[in-house]
Design an enzyme around this catalytic site. Sequence first.
Site, PDB file in Angstrom:
ATOM      1  N   SER A  39       0.829  -1.211   0.000  1.00 23.79           N
ATOM      2  CA  SER A  39       0.000   0.000   0.000  1.00 23.79           C
ATOM      3  C   SER A  39       0.857   1.252   0.000  1.00 23.79           C
ATOM      4  O   SER A  39       0.407   2.308  -0.425  1.00 23.79           O
ATOM      5  CB  SER A  39      -0.845   0.064   1.276  1.00 23.79           C
ATOM      6  OG  SER A  39      -1.686  -1.020   1.369  1.00 23.79           O
ATOM      7  N   HIS A  56      -1.093  -3.079  -7.412  1.00 20.96           N
ATOM      8  CA  HIS A  56      -1.843  -2.694  -6.211  1.00 20.96           C
ATOM      9  C   HIS A  56      -3.338  -2.872  -6.421  1.00 20.96           C
ATOM     10  O   HIS A  56      -3.960  -2.142  -7.188  1.00 20.96           O
ATOM     11  CB  HIS A  56      -1.500  -1.239  -5.847  1.00 20.96           C
ATOM     12  CG  HIS A  56      -2.028  -0.817  -4.529  1.00 20.96           C
ATOM     13  ND1 HIS A  56      -2.479   0.457  -4.273  1.00 20.96           N
ATOM     14  CD2 HIS A  56      -2.194  -1.506  -3.374  1.00 20.96           C
ATOM     15  CE1 HIS A  56      -2.887   0.526  -3.017  1.00 20.96           C
ATOM     16  NE2 HIS A  56      -2.723  -0.652  -2.455  1.00 20.96           N
TER      17      HIS A  56
HETATM   18  N1  CAA Z   1     -16.482 -10.395  -2.519  1.00 22.39           N
HETATM   19  C1  CAA Z   1     -17.248 -10.302  -3.612  1.00 22.39           C
HETATM   20  N2  CAA Z   1     -18.180  -9.345  -3.787  1.00 22.39           N
HETATM   21  C2  CAA Z   1     -18.357  -8.458  -2.799  1.00 22.39           C
HETATM   22  C3  CAA Z   1     -17.599  -8.481  -1.616  1.00 22.39           C
HETATM   23  C4  CAA Z   1     -16.631  -9.509  -1.491  1.00 22.39           C
HETATM   24  N3  CAA Z   1     -15.853  -9.630  -0.414  1.00 22.39           N
HETATM   25  N4  CAA Z   1     -17.999  -7.458  -0.819  1.00 22.39           N
HETATM   26  C5  CAA Z   1     -18.952  -6.816  -1.464  1.00 22.39           C
HETATM   27  N5  CAA Z   1     -19.191  -7.410  -2.664  1.00 22.39           N
HETATM   28  C6  CAA Z   1     -20.148  -6.997  -3.677  1.00 22.39           C
HETATM   29  C7  CAA Z   1     -21.553  -7.460  -3.397  1.00 22.39           C
HETATM   30  O1  CAA Z   1     -21.787  -8.751  -3.908  1.00 22.39           O
HETATM   31  C8  CAA Z   1     -22.382  -6.412  -4.118  1.00 22.39           C
HETATM   32  O2  CAA Z   1     -22.398  -6.653  -5.493  1.00 22.39           O
HETATM   33  P1  CAA Z   1     -23.545  -6.034  -6.467  1.00 22.39           P
HETATM   34  O3  CAA Z   1     -23.775  -4.611  -6.080  1.00 22.39           O
HETATM   35  O4  CAA Z   1     -22.975  -6.195  -7.829  1.00 22.39           O
HETATM   36  O5  CAA Z   1     -24.722  -6.915  -6.196  1.00 22.39           O
HETATM   37  C9  CAA Z   1     -21.568  -5.149  -3.926  1.00 22.39           C
HETATM   38  O6  CAA Z   1     -20.238  -5.590  -3.627  1.00 22.39           O
HETATM   39  C10 CAA Z   1     -22.082  -4.305  -2.808  1.00 22.39           C
HETATM   40  O7  CAA Z   1     -22.070  -5.092  -1.611  1.00 22.39           O
HETATM   41  P2  CAA Z   1     -23.134  -4.984  -0.450  1.00 22.39           P
HETATM   42  O8  CAA Z   1     -24.461  -4.585  -1.018  1.00 22.39           O
HETATM   43  O9  CAA Z   1     -23.059  -6.211   0.384  1.00 22.39           O
HETATM   44  O10 CAA Z   1     -22.545  -3.868   0.491  1.00 22.39           O
HETATM   45  P3  CAA Z   1     -22.248  -2.372   0.176  1.00 22.39           P
HETATM   46  O11 CAA Z   1     -23.187  -1.804  -0.802  1.00 22.39           O
HETATM   47  O12 CAA Z   1     -22.099  -1.796   1.515  1.00 22.39           O
HETATM   48  O13 CAA Z   1     -20.803  -2.439  -0.544  1.00 22.39           O
HETATM   49  C11 CAA Z   1     -18.468  -2.307  -0.573  1.00 22.39           C
HETATM   50  C12 CAA Z   1     -19.688  -2.957   0.058  1.00 22.39           C
HETATM   51  C13 CAA Z   1     -18.284  -2.811  -2.012  1.00 22.39           C
HETATM   52  C14 CAA Z   1     -17.283  -2.722   0.260  1.00 22.39           C
HETATM   53  C15 CAA Z   1     -18.678  -0.743  -0.610  1.00 22.39           C
HETATM   54  O14 CAA Z   1     -19.080  -0.304   0.660  1.00 22.39           O
HETATM   55  C16 CAA Z   1     -17.454   0.016  -1.019  1.00 22.39           C
HETATM   56  O15 CAA Z   1     -17.146   0.144  -2.197  1.00 22.39           O
HETATM   57  N6  CAA Z   1     -16.739   0.577  -0.019  1.00 22.39           N
HETATM   58  C17 CAA Z   1     -15.517   1.325  -0.248  1.00 22.39           C
HETATM   59  C18 CAA Z   1     -14.382   0.355  -0.430  1.00 22.39           C
HETATM   60  C19 CAA Z   1     -13.091   1.051  -0.705  1.00 22.39           C
HETATM   61  O16 CAA Z   1     -12.971   2.266  -0.796  1.00 22.39           O
HETATM   62  N7  CAA Z   1     -12.045   0.221  -0.868  1.00 22.39           N
HETATM   63  C20 CAA Z   1     -10.713   0.709  -1.055  1.00 22.39           C
HETATM   64  C21 CAA Z   1     -10.018   0.791   0.274  1.00 22.39           C
HETATM   65  S1  CAA Z   1      -8.390   1.436   0.121  1.00 22.39           S
HETATM   66  C22 CAA Z   1      -7.496   0.112  -0.381  1.00 22.39           C
HETATM   67  O17 CAA Z   1      -7.927  -0.995  -0.530  1.00 22.39           O
HETATM   68  C23 CAA Z   1      -6.067   0.411  -0.682  1.00 22.39           C
HETATM   69  C24 CAA Z   1      -5.087   0.250   0.396  1.00 22.39           C
HETATM   70  O18 CAA Z   1      -3.924   0.039   0.035  1.00 22.39           O
HETATM   71  C25 CAA Z   1      -5.394   0.410   1.835  1.00 22.39           C
HETATM   72  P1  NAD Z   2      -3.272  -9.547   6.281  1.00 20.54           P
HETATM   73  O1  NAD Z   2      -2.655  -9.307   7.603  1.00 20.54           O
HETATM   74  O2  NAD Z   2      -4.743  -9.812   6.172  1.00 20.54           O
HETATM   75  O3  NAD Z   2      -2.520 -10.797   5.580  1.00 20.54           O
HETATM   76  C1  NAD Z   2      -1.139 -10.954   5.520  1.00 20.54           C
HETATM   77  C2  NAD Z   2      -0.828 -12.442   5.441  1.00 20.54           C
HETATM   78  O4  NAD Z   2       0.555 -12.602   5.102  1.00 20.54           O
HETATM   79  C3  NAD Z   2      -1.065 -13.199   6.755  1.00 20.54           C
HETATM   80  O5  NAD Z   2      -1.911 -14.309   6.502  1.00 20.54           O
HETATM   81  C4  NAD Z   2       0.351 -13.652   7.162  1.00 20.54           C
HETATM   82  O6  NAD Z   2       0.381 -14.901   7.822  1.00 20.54           O
HETATM   83  C5  NAD Z   2       1.025 -13.737   5.800  1.00 20.54           C
HETATM   84  N1  NAD Z   2       2.488 -13.690   5.826  1.00 20.54           N
HETATM   85  C6  NAD Z   2       3.297 -12.929   6.597  1.00 20.54           C
HETATM   86  N2  NAD Z   2       4.602 -13.159   6.289  1.00 20.54           N
HETATM   87  C7  NAD Z   2       4.598 -14.097   5.294  1.00 20.54           C
HETATM   88  C8  NAD Z   2       5.622 -14.742   4.536  1.00 20.54           C
HETATM   89  N3  NAD Z   2       6.913 -14.486   4.745  1.00 20.54           N
HETATM   90  N4  NAD Z   2       5.259 -15.638   3.586  1.00 20.54           N
HETATM   91  C9  NAD Z   2       3.962 -15.908   3.351  1.00 20.54           C
HETATM   92  N5  NAD Z   2       2.938 -15.318   4.036  1.00 20.54           N
HETATM   93  C10 NAD Z   2       3.272 -14.429   4.988  1.00 20.54           C
HETATM   94  O7  NAD Z   2      -2.858  -8.291   5.371  1.00 20.54           O
HETATM   95  P2  NAD Z   2      -3.627  -7.655   4.101  1.00 20.54           P
HETATM   96  O8  NAD Z   2      -4.601  -6.631   4.570  1.00 20.54           O
HETATM   97  O9  NAD Z   2      -4.067  -8.774   3.204  1.00 20.54           O
HETATM   98  O10 NAD Z   2      -2.422  -6.846   3.422  1.00 20.54           O
HETATM   99  C11 NAD Z   2      -1.421  -7.492   2.669  1.00 20.54           C
HETATM  100  C12 NAD Z   2      -0.664  -6.462   1.844  1.00 20.54           C
HETATM  101  O11 NAD Z   2      -1.575  -5.786   0.984  1.00 20.54           O
HETATM  102  C13 NAD Z   2       0.050  -5.376   2.646  1.00 20.54           C
HETATM  103  O12 NAD Z   2       1.221  -5.012   1.979  1.00 20.54           O
HETATM  104  C14 NAD Z   2      -0.963  -4.229   2.621  1.00 20.54           C
HETATM  105  O13 NAD Z   2      -0.377  -2.974   2.800  1.00 20.54           O
HETATM  106  C15 NAD Z   2      -1.521  -4.380   1.226  1.00 20.54           C
HETATM  107  N6  NAD Z   2      -2.871  -3.827   1.014  1.00 20.54           N
HETATM  108  C16 NAD Z   2      -3.813  -3.857   2.006  1.00 20.54           C
HETATM  109  C17 NAD Z   2      -5.089  -3.340   1.754  1.00 20.54           C
HETATM  110  C18 NAD Z   2      -6.170  -3.346   2.814  1.00 20.54           C
HETATM  111  O14 NAD Z   2      -7.179  -2.650   2.657  1.00 20.54           O
HETATM  112  N7  NAD Z   2      -6.034  -4.109   3.869  1.00 20.54           N
HETATM  113  C19 NAD Z   2      -5.400  -2.845   0.489  1.00 20.54           C
HETATM  114  C20 NAD Z   2      -4.414  -2.873  -0.523  1.00 20.54           C
HETATM  115  C21 NAD Z   2      -3.137  -3.354  -0.245  1.00 20.54           C
END
Ligand code: CAA
Ligand code: NAD
Length: 302
Positions: free
Chosen positions: A137, A158
């Site tokens: 991330s 990503h």
């Molecule tokens: N697997 C498969 N499908 C899923 C799912 C999963 N785990 N979770 C949700 N869905 C699907 C549902 O089946 C549903 O599909 P349709 O609309 O096509 O029927 C749709 O997503 C909406 O789901 P729900 O109605 O159950 O719930 P919701 O409307 O509250 O949506 C959500 C859930 C998709 C998570 C929505 O709330 C959303 O888009 N949230 C924002 C998510 C976001 O911003 N993600 C990025 C985070 S940042 C990141 O990931 C980067 C990082 O590095 C940290």
């Molecule tokens: P998580 O904690 O759910 O899963 C990480 C997994 O990696 C665990 O099951 C752990 O046992 C395993 N692990 C640790 N060391 C290992 C090794 N040496 N070999 C094999 N497996 C090992 O974490 P996550 O949320 O799935 O995040 C994973 C990566 O994706 C991170 O780099 C995170 O920054 C990135 N990411 C996270 C998100 C988010 O929303 N959580 C979104 C995009 C990217």
Amino acid sequence: LNSRAFSTSSFAQDIQKITVYGSGLMGAGIVQVAAQKGYAVTMVDLDEGSLERGKGIISSSLKRVAKKQFKDDEQKQKEFIEFTFSNIKTNTDSGEGAKDADLIIEAIVENIETKQKLFGFLDKIAPKDAIFASNTSSLPITELAKATDRADRFAGLHFFNPVPQMKLVEVVKSEKTSDETHHALMEFSKKLDKTPVTCKDTPGFIVNRLLVPYLLEAIRLVERGVATSADVDTAMKLGAGMPMGPFELSDFVGLDTLKSIADGWREGGQVDPNLVAKIKTLDDLVSAGNLGRKTGQGFFPY
Ligand code: CAA
Ligand code: NAD
């Protein structure tokens, strides 16, 4: 020109076997979307318990996807789930999992030393022409690639949470990533029915560079007593069309993940420190182990 176009597109098609390291939230999602499309995928984690958890994540997500794709046809839903699982192998042996991979995707814990250690080890074992990609991330792709002798075949890939639902993939090209590697990963993302965008290797790439300061400012706004977290969430959902408000989304991403991104950027000094200044509420929640949805408590209870 034709032969060049032909050779790059055949290069992209050469990705058939994929190994994903980490079977957590993200790793399991990446394994699922690749296996759904017929790729042979190996999912690697440290122990059987983690792999079982990963299979559980895949299983419940697949049921939702199958129901959507094959509405009233239970037989087709069952076949789709079986087909996907038939493309997934699991392994707790890191080396064994990498031996014949065309593409290795790393989705393990967000820790630079742990990731570099894994990539350095895999570099000696994986086929010479295999592409390495990290789902990090916030860590610099260039630094991760330094653990290997294949910086030209190393990039960021990503995905977003939840992987099966979110359509975007950021393909992160470092200064050393070759055009061929970039092209192969763009094509691979499209084959997963995702929309790829290209980004330079900079902190947070595109989405997190904008999203993380926004999430942090929402916490500060509540600390200043402007509004409650529930009202901020309602405001951003109904007033700005966000599917989740910033507090619900922070809990969804994981407060430890959010904090580690902010801490890393502050310490790295590449991002305006005011944007990622320390926040007491966030630090307190993380040190109490309230990490969001995954622990049952974050800003909200689950
Ligand atoms: N697997 C498969 N499908 C899923 C799912 C999963 N785990 N979770 C949700 N869905 C699907 C549902 O089946 C549903 O599909 P349709 O609309 O096509 O029927 C749709 O997503 C909406 O789901 P729900 O109605 O159950 O719930 P919701 O409307 O509250 O949506 C959500 C859930 C998709 C998570 C929505 O709330 C959303 O888009 N949230 C924002 C998510 C976001 O911003 N993600 C990025 C985070 S940042 C990141 O990931 C980067 C990082 O590095 C940290
Ligand atoms: P998580 O904690 O759910 O899963 C990480 C997994 O990696 C665990 O099951 C752990 O046992 C395993 N692990 C640790 N060391 C290992 C090794 N040496 N070999 C094999 N497996 C090992 O974490 P996550 O949320 O799935 O995040 C994973 C990566 O994706 C991170 O780099 C995170 O920054 C990135 N990411 C996270 C998100 C988010 O929303 N959580 C979104 C995009 C990217």
